[in-house]
Design a protein around this motif. Structure first.
Motif, PDB file in Angstrom:
ATOM      1  N   ALA A 111     -35.633  69.083  52.254  1.00  0.00           N
ATOM      2  CA  ALA A 111     -35.594  68.313  53.495  1.00  0.00           C
ATOM      3  C   ALA A 111     -36.953  67.690  53.785  1.00  0.00           C
ATOM      4  O   ALA A 111     -37.957  68.014  53.150  1.00  0.00           O
ATOM      5  CB  ALA A 111     -35.174  69.206  54.653  1.00  0.00           C
ATOM      6  N   ASP A 113     -39.446  67.369  57.056  1.00  0.00           N
ATOM      7  CA  ASP A 113     -39.646  67.942  58.387  1.00  0.00           C
ATOM      8  C   ASP A 113     -40.707  67.156  59.150  1.00  0.00           C
ATOM      9  O   ASP A 113     -41.729  66.737  58.592  1.00  0.00           O
ATOM     10  CB  ASP A 113     -40.074  69.403  58.267  1.00  0.00           C
ATOM     11  CG  ASP A 113     -38.960  70.284  57.745  1.00  0.00           C
ATOM     12  OD1 ASP A 113     -38.050  70.605  58.518  1.00  0.00           O
ATOM     13  OD2 ASP A 113     -38.999  70.636  56.538  1.00  0.00           O
ATOM     14  N   GLY A 188     -36.443  77.256  54.606  1.00  0.00           N
ATOM     15  CA  GLY A 188     -36.172  75.961  55.223  1.00  0.00           C
ATOM     16  C   GLY A 188     -35.236  76.116  56.382  1.00  0.00           C
ATOM     17  O   GLY A 188     -34.885  77.212  56.778  1.00  0.00           O
ATOM     18  N   SER A 189     -34.799  74.974  56.924  1.00  0.00           N
ATOM     19  CA  SER A 189     -33.920  75.014  58.091  1.00  0.00           C
ATOM     20  C   SER A 189     -32.574  74.409  57.795  1.00  0.00           C
ATOM     21  O   SER A 189     -31.818  74.111  58.699  1.00  0.00           O
ATOM     22  CB  SER A 189     -34.572  74.252  59.254  1.00  0.00           C
ATOM     23  OG  SER A 189     -35.801  74.825  59.570  1.00  0.00           O
ATOM     24  N   ARG A 235     -29.868  64.317  60.373  1.00  0.00           N
ATOM     25  CA  ARG A 235     -31.172  64.608  60.972  1.00  0.00           C
ATOM     26  C   ARG A 235     -30.943  65.290  62.319  1.00  0.00           C
ATOM     27  O   ARG A 235     -30.242  64.769  63.171  1.00  0.00           O
ATOM     28  CB  ARG A 235     -31.985  63.326  61.172  1.00  0.00           C
ATOM     29  CG  ARG A 235     -33.341  63.550  61.866  1.00  0.00           C
ATOM     30  CD  ARG A 235     -33.987  62.200  62.161  1.00  0.00           C
ATOM     31  NE  ARG A 235     -35.186  62.332  62.964  1.00  0.00           N
ATOM     32  CZ  ARG A 235     -36.420  62.104  62.523  1.00  0.00           C
ATOM     33  NH1 ARG A 235     -36.605  61.711  61.270  1.00  0.00           N
ATOM     34  NH2 ARG A 235     -37.458  62.223  63.327  1.00  0.00           N
ATOM     35  N   GLU A 255     -35.686  67.700  61.497  1.00  0.00           N
ATOM     36  CA  GLU A 255     -35.487  67.932  60.060  1.00  0.00           C
ATOM     37  C   GLU A 255     -34.365  67.041  59.557  1.00  0.00           C
ATOM     38  O   GLU A 255     -33.307  66.947  60.167  1.00  0.00           O
ATOM     39  CB  GLU A 255     -35.168  69.390  59.780  1.00  0.00           C
ATOM     40  CG  GLU A 255     -34.986  69.684  58.282  1.00  0.00           C
ATOM     41  CD  GLU A 255     -34.930  71.171  57.982  1.00  0.00           C
ATOM     42  OE1 GLU A 255     -35.989  71.819  58.085  1.00  0.00           O
ATOM     43  OE2 GLU A 255     -33.846  71.670  57.655  1.00  0.00           O
ATOM     44  N   SER A 257     -32.058  66.467  56.216  1.00  0.00           N
ATOM     45  CA  SER A 257     -31.661  67.115  54.974  1.00  0.00           C
ATOM     46  C   SER A 257     -31.730  66.142  53.812  1.00  0.00           C
ATOM     47  O   SER A 257     -31.534  64.934  53.966  1.00  0.00           O
ATOM     48  CB  SER A 257     -30.244  67.678  55.103  1.00  0.00           C
ATOM     49  OG  SER A 257     -29.338  66.624  55.437  1.00  0.00           O
ATOM     50  N   PRO A 264     -29.043  70.473  58.975  1.00  0.00           N
ATOM     51  CA  PRO A 264     -30.089  71.390  59.461  1.00  0.00           C
ATOM     52  C   PRO A 264     -29.534  72.335  60.524  1.00  0.00           C
ATOM     53  O   PRO A 264     -28.775  71.924  61.394  1.00  0.00           O
ATOM     54  CB  PRO A 264     -31.146  70.443  60.046  1.00  0.00           C
ATOM     55  CG  PRO A 264     -30.933  69.147  59.325  1.00  0.00           C
ATOM     56  CD  PRO A 264     -29.448  69.061  59.098  1.00  0.00           C
ATOM     57  N   MET A 269     -33.777  76.180  64.035  1.00  0.00           N
ATOM     58  CA  MET A 269     -34.758  75.196  64.474  1.00  0.00           C
ATOM     59  C   MET A 269     -35.178  75.431  65.924  1.00  0.00           C
ATOM     60  O   MET A 269     -36.351  75.335  66.269  1.00  0.00           O
ATOM     61  CB  MET A 269     -34.212  73.779  64.294  1.00  0.00           C
ATOM     62  CG  MET A 269     -34.065  73.351  62.833  1.00  0.00           C
ATOM     63  SD  MET A 269     -33.502  71.639  62.685  1.00  0.00           S
ATOM     64  CE  MET A 269     -34.915  70.743  63.368  1.00  0.00           C
TER      65      MET A 269
END
Length: 286
Positions: A111, A113, A188-189, A235, A255, A257, A264, A269
């Motif tokens: 992703a 960020d 990651g998210s 997003r 974020e 993807s 995400p 998040m």
């Protein structure tokens, strides 16, 4: 000896002048013409705000926090580029005692960020309005602009943040990957849509609804939006804003993807953005 003539008019004039010089309030109070409704009564200025300066924005977020929020930053092999990524980019500021900000952007295999932190110190130019009151009015406008869902009272008498089936404008839609049962991805998210398969169609879990927060600063809220970036990428943008005295802090964490069909994760998040907000509030002494 010849006596001088007594002039009554001159004596009266001298008496009037002397009375004008010695007249006024007997208690020593200073007259203030700024209060026309009550002549001769001084107007007390409102209290100034707690904060007179702002922190250096790009240095306000520590390296450990950046490692969590921007997982791709540790993957940068070039040392110079990695240091530049940690340093961030300050926003243009004409008065650094009033408003400052900083941006970070890091790409990884999963992703891209984005992180933005903004500090605004509010100053009232009205002697009858304190800096804190002025900041409170400004924050109220920010809350109104977020258009948060109204909390509802359950049958047990407790209030929930929002009806789970009524997302606000800017809240995630069905299949957004925001189910609280979805596990955190760790580095990651991003999480696959299958992780939210248990969610009801069109429903957004209450735990991740845009809402007011009662554990951050004097007042705070969290908001988010899910959007398409291009033809396939998703997003998610999470916003956490809070006020402490006369300073308003806004965090935007986004974020996007990289993989098709990956969304995400909302809960993860929001959790990371709120942790950063708490750290910033502590650093301000709020």
């Amino acid at each position: 000896m010849q006596r001088k003539a007594y002039v009554p008019g001159v004596a009266a004039l001298l008496a009037a002048l002397l009375a004008g010089c010695t007249g006024g309030s007997g208690d020593g109070a200073t007259a203030d013409d700024s209060n026309p409704g009550q002549p001769g009564v001084a107007t007390e200025a409102a209290e100034p705000g707690k904060y007179r300066t702002l922190p250096e924005p790009c240095g306000a977020v520590g390296q450990k926090a950046l490692d969590s929020l921007l997982p791709g930053i540790e993957e940068i092999t070039d040392e110079e580029q990695r240091e530049k990524a940690y340093a961030g980019e300050p926003t243009l500021a004409y008065d650094t005692d009033r408003k400052v900000g900083c941006r970070w952007k890091v790409e990884s295999a999963d992703a891209t960020d984005h992180l933005f932190v903004d500090f605004e110190r509010v100053v009232s130019y009205d002697n009858s309005v304190s800096d804190d009151s002025q900041a409170e009015q400004l924050f109220a406008k920010q809350v109104d602009a977020a258009d948060l869902p109204e909390p509802v009272v359950s049958e047990s008498g407790s209030a929930s943040d929002s009806p789970s089936g009524t997302p606000s404008s800017g809240s995630p839609s069905a299949g957004s990957g925001g189910s609280p049962s979805a596990p955190a991805s760790g580095s990651g998210s991003a999480t696959a849509p299958s992780s939210s398969s248990s969610a009801s169609p069109g429903a957004t879990p209450t735990e991740v609804q845009p809402r007011l927060l009662d554990d951050l600063g004097d007042e705070a809220f969290v908001d988010e939006a899910l959007s398409d970036s291009g033809s396939t990428a998703k997003r998610r943008t999470v916003t956490v804003a809070f006020r402490t005295s006369n300073v308003v802090v806004t965090i935007e964490y986004a974020e996007q993807s990289a993989a098709l069909g990956v969304v995400p994760d909302s809960e993860e998040m929001q959790d990371m953005a709120r942790k950063l907000a708490s750290q910033l509030a502590d650093s301000l002494g709020g």
